[in-house]
Scaffold this active site. Structure first.
Site, PDB file in Angstrom:
ATOM      1  N   PRO A 105       0.820  -1.209   0.000  1.00  0.00           N
ATOM      2  CA  PRO A 105       0.000   0.000   0.000  1.00  0.00           C
ATOM      3  C   PRO A 105       0.859   1.267   0.000  1.00  0.00           C
ATOM      4  CG  PRO A 105       0.109  -0.919   2.200  1.00  0.00           C
ATOM      5  CD  PRO A 105       0.851  -1.874   1.310  1.00  0.00           C
ATOM      6  N   GLY A 106       0.462   2.247  -0.784  1.00  0.00           N
ATOM      7  CA  GLY A 106       1.115   3.558  -0.756  1.00  0.00           C
ATOM      8  C   GLY A 106       0.121   4.596  -0.270  1.00  0.00           C
ATOM      9  N   ARG A 107      -0.860   4.877  -1.149  1.00  0.00           N
ATOM     10  CA  ARG A 107      -1.871   5.887  -0.866  1.00  0.00           C
ATOM     11  C   ARG A 107      -2.526   5.700   0.510  1.00  0.00           C
ATOM     12  NH1 ARG A 107      -4.476   8.008  -4.955  1.00  0.00           N
ATOM     13  NH2 ARG A 107      -3.679   6.277  -6.175  1.00  0.00           N
ATOM     14  N   TYR A 126      -5.985  13.187 -13.317  1.00  0.00           N
ATOM     15  CA  TYR A 126      -6.913  12.054 -13.161  1.00  0.00           C
ATOM     16  C   TYR A 126      -8.355  12.501 -13.006  1.00  0.00           C
ATOM     17  CZ  TYR A 126      -2.527   9.805 -11.533  1.00  0.00           C
ATOM     18  OH  TYR A 126      -1.246   9.341 -11.393  1.00  0.00           O
ATOM     19  N   CYS A 154      -1.579  28.987 -16.822  1.00  0.00           N
ATOM     20  CA  CYS A 154      -2.426  29.252 -17.982  1.00  0.00           C
ATOM     21  C   CYS A 154      -2.742  27.958 -18.719  1.00  0.00           C
ATOM     22  CB  CYS A 154      -1.726  30.244 -18.916  1.00  0.00           C
ATOM     23  SG  CYS A 154      -2.781  30.814 -20.241  1.00  0.00           S
TER      24      CYS A 154
HETATM   25  C1  LIG Z   1       2.207   2.669  -7.123  1.00  0.00           C
HETATM   26  C2  LIG Z   1       2.440   1.283  -6.728  1.00  0.00           C
HETATM   27  C3  LIG Z   1       1.946   0.799  -5.511  1.00  0.00           C
HETATM   28  C4  LIG Z   1       1.096   1.613  -4.579  1.00  0.00           C
HETATM   29  O1  LIG Z   1      -0.123   1.993  -5.107  1.00  0.00           O
HETATM   30  P1  LIG Z   1      -1.168   2.730  -4.142  1.00  0.00           P
HETATM   31  O2  LIG Z   1      -2.353   2.980  -4.979  1.00  0.00           O
HETATM   32  O3  LIG Z   1      -0.527   4.006  -3.708  1.00  0.00           O
HETATM   33  O4  LIG Z   1      -1.422   1.838  -3.002  1.00  0.00           O
HETATM   34  C5  LIG Z   1       2.277  -0.488  -5.151  1.00  0.00           C
HETATM   35  N1  LIG Z   1       3.022  -1.276  -5.954  1.00  0.00           N
HETATM   36  C6  LIG Z   1       3.501  -0.849  -7.135  1.00  0.00           C
HETATM   37  C7  LIG Z   1       4.322  -1.754  -7.967  1.00  0.00           C
HETATM   38  C8  LIG Z   1       3.227   0.442  -7.563  1.00  0.00           C
HETATM   39  O5  LIG Z   1       3.689   0.854  -8.738  1.00  0.00           O
END
Ligand SMILES: *Cc1c(COP(=O)(O)O)cnc(C)c1O
Length: 436
Positions: A285-287, A327, A356
């Site tokens: 997870p990132g987001r 997006y 702009c």
């Molecule tokens: C961007 C990415 C993530 C994380 O995605 P989220 O939507 O931020 O959770 C995980 N794995 C890979 C390989 C990614 O490119």
């Protein structure tokens, strides 16, 4: 990393806080004071919320290896915080690998996911691996495997497969089925066998895309099911699969009325779809880790009554927060200037940046209190892919980012920074002239 090392994974007291932090939950006076002290546009970030998010993930996936996808928010403090909570770090570039190691994360907790990796990235990561031999690289093409071998790499190598299913909140973030990412399931066994012979095979990986929600759970389930099957096929062929990494993409509610992601449901669906495997589940997870830990503050400098909408011109735009332009992303907007004073009418407000470009809007015709020049606006869920996607387009210096306690995470760029690289070229020329 074992579960025991992860404080947040303790099921008795996960201390994961609420499932979501909404824009309204941020304290107005604190945000006001930070904007006064540090100026705008300003990203405000709360590492304590990052800890809570890590702990909820740990509680939902107690047996999984959790890797934080660093590209969502790469500030050193964030990498240290998530690592301190027991998460490993997933890196998308040599630069992110550098950041993770600089933050003190040991190589065994660092994975580099190589997508069409430039030679420079491979050179730098293989160089880093010589000092940190437990570092893991994920390759998504036979070419990448060849290029790693050519550089003398024979360390931990994970195979990215293309599971043929994707998911996401926008077509631009769906990666799972796109031919750009990973090797086809049909070709995976052969390449996995080769990796097992020539490297330390570190398992299989796929990432469906970003924005897994209740609706997208079916795609996620299908991706995990296919990975589980591949793992069992490989094991039947005598290739042990250490890790089955099902990627990230855990969604967050950008709209105020959207429900929080039910992590327990996602975790159950994941385990069920995976089936019995010898190795360990991993997620990336990132987001989810950082989105609701950050807000963007911006000040209104121009108010214009257009026939169809009230335009609030602000000092942040697509160069500060790109997601709405790129997006069509929705971000909650709160007018802090309208709070606590006299009641204002609600009108349709279009918040527009200084660039702009027609796409340079943070929201369009949103029902908000009638804006006034000088109002401070807060933009919600800006902790993920906010500062990270900021650019200097229009020669606009990038904003500052501070913690809620007022500590600087990243200093504001100045006009001098904007032309700094040109200046370097001038000084090179002077040096050349001196040499000749
Ligand atoms: C961007 C990415 C993530 C994380 O995605 P989220 O939507 O931020 O959770 C995980 N794995 C890979 C390989 C990614 O490119």
């Amino acid at each position: 990393m074992s579960t025991d090392e992860r404080p947040g994974a303790a099921s008795d007291a996960p201390d994961g806080g609420p499932a979501v932090r909404r824009l309204d939950d941020w304290d107005r006076d604190t945000l006001d004071a930070l904007a006064d002290e540090h100026g705008t546009p300003l990203y405000v970030f709360d590492p304590a919320r990052v800890r809570e998010n890590c702990r909820r993930l740990g509680a939902a996936f107690p047996d999984a290896e959790i890797q934080y996808a660093a590209k969502a928010h790469t500030a050193r403090e964030t990498l240290r915080t998530v690592h301190d909570e027991g998460l490993a770090i997933e890196c998308a570039s040599a630069g992110e690998v550098r950041r993770a190691l600089d933050a003190g994360v040991p190589g065994r907790d660092v994975t580099y996911t190589a997508v069409n990796p430039p030679a420079r990235d491979l050179d730098a990561v293989v160089e880093a691996w010589r000092n940190e031999p437990d570092l893991t690289i994920t390759a998504g093409a036979a070419d990448t495997v060849d290029r790693l071998a050519e550089r003398g790499f024979d360390g931990r190598l994970r195979l990215r497969v293309n599971p043929g299913v994707g998911a996401g909140h926008h077509e631009k973030v769906v990666t799972g089925g796109h031919p750009k990412f990973g090797v086809g399931l049909d070709r995976a066994p052969e390449l996995a066998a080769r990796i097992d012979r020539e490297f330390a095979f570190a398992g299989i990986h796929a990432h469906a895309g970003s924005g897994i929600s209740g609706d997208d759970l079916e795609n996620h389930r299908e991706l995990v099911r296919r990975l589980g099957e591949l793992a069992r096929d490989l094991e039947a062929d005598g290739i042990p699969v250490e890790t089955v990494d099902v990627g990230g993409g855990f969604g967050v509610p950008y709209r105020e009325d959207a429900p929080a992601l039910d992590l327990a449901t996602v975790a159950d669906a994941t385990r069920e779809a995976l089936g019995a495997i010898e190795g360990r589940l991993a997620i990336e997870p990132g987001r989810y880790v950082v989105a609701d830990a950050g807000v963007l503050l911006t000040r209104v400098n121009t108010v214009k009554d257009a026939p169809s909408t009230v335009v609030a011109g602000v000092d942040a735009g697509m160069t500060t927060l790109l997601r709405p332009a790129m997006y069509d992303a929705y971000h909650a907007v709160r007018d802090l200037g309208a709070e606590g004073g006299e009641n204002r009418d609600t009108v349709g407000v279009t918040v527009a940046g200084p660039v702009c470009e027609t796409a340079d809007l943070l929201c369009e015709n949103r029902p908000l209190p009638a804006p006034e020049r000088g109002d401070l606006l807060a933009i919600g869920n800006a902790g993920a892919y906010g500062y990270e996607m900021a650019s200097t387009y229009n020669s606009r210096p990038r904003p500052a980012e501070v913690t809620v306690d007022g500590e600087t995470l990243r200093r504001r760029e100045t006009l001098a920074d904007v032309s700094r690289l040109d200046a370097a070229r001038d000084s090179n020329r002077r040096n050349d002239e001196e040499d000749t």
